[in-house]
Design an enzyme around this catalytic site. Sequence first.
Site, short mmCIF file in Angstrom:
data_model
loop_
_atom_site.label_atom_id
_atom_site.label_comp_id
_atom_site.label_asym_id
_atom_site.label_seq_id
_atom_site.Cartn_x
_atom_site.Cartn_y
_atom_site.Cartn_z
N LYS A 109 0.80 -1.22 0.00
CA LYS A 109 0.00 0.00 0.00
C LYS A 109 0.84 1.28 0.00
CE LYS A 109 -4.05 -2.05 0.21
NZ LYS A 109 -5.08 -1.91 -0.83
N ASP A 110 2.13 1.16 0.28
CA ASP A 110 2.99 2.35 0.19
C ASP A 110 2.93 2.96 -1.21
OD1 ASP A 110 3.74 1.75 2.76
OD2 ASP A 110 5.89 1.65 2.35
#
Length: 317
Positions: free
Chosen positions: A48-49
């Site tokens: 998700k970064d």
Amino acid sequence: MILVLVIHNDVLSAIGRTPLVRLRRVVPAGCAEVLAKLEYFAPGGSVKDRAALAMIVDAEHRGQLHAGATVVEASGGNTGVGLAIVCAVRGYRCVIVVPETTSSDKQAVLRALGAEVVRARADVEPDGPEGYIGRAAALARERNAYLPDQFENHANPDAHYASTGPEILADCDGRLDAFVACVGSGGTLGGTARFLRERIPSVRVVGAMPERSECAGAHGGTLVEGIIDDLGDCSQPDARPDDVVTIGDRDAVAMTLRLAREEAILAGGSAGIAVCAALKVARELGAGKRVVTIVPDTGRNYLSTYFDDAWRAKRGV
């Protein structure tokens, strides 16, 4: 051997370029080769970064963020951690609304990164007024804050079209028969699928999600955090999976433990679902083929849950 040294200006430029690792001990003989992309190498410990950075950069370009602004988002934890990292570097305030069942480990990480954590009920519809998505939308309005809305934000799948897909294609030298990823916001699965299909039209794309009849959580919910029945960007014809494989909680948790103990891959429960689904595809394809799957996040987020004997015993997994 030539050693290339890279000095990053900040942690954000270290997002991406995660390793692709061949699974050996958990893959039965006669199956296709299974390669796992280890997204827990990201600064925030998850895939998700990539989306978090892309959504903030997109908002900045659109003039939706200004110095000292507040970012509010609904998250099972990982997008929240990614946003907390980006906000810390960029100088924004960060508020993350999580379901109350989110692991204490993830909540502690969010607070350590300076985010405000708001807990919402997990036994109601997520987009209802007391659910985590509904609470986040209301908070964003109350605080005049920016709401990235990972579930609808085009920058989420676009991040994977621009980075995850190209990385997989390059590391596989263009040889890939199937791609398997968990269904969450649809960003990882949809964006990567779009890119791979443009280059390898024959690639089989498979979504992985919990088998609802085999869920062991409260109120019939899955014990695996961060996976929901939402294909998001996958609604686009070129991004939708060819198949969806469902995996029960017990199988997912068992595989999560096997990955740690047999492959030294300390990952979350979503990795258990993804790898179980990838093995199903690998059995169908047989030897000589190649399957790539995404290991979404680090198991350090779940030391108090999946890796805790008492927690598993209480839930019968």
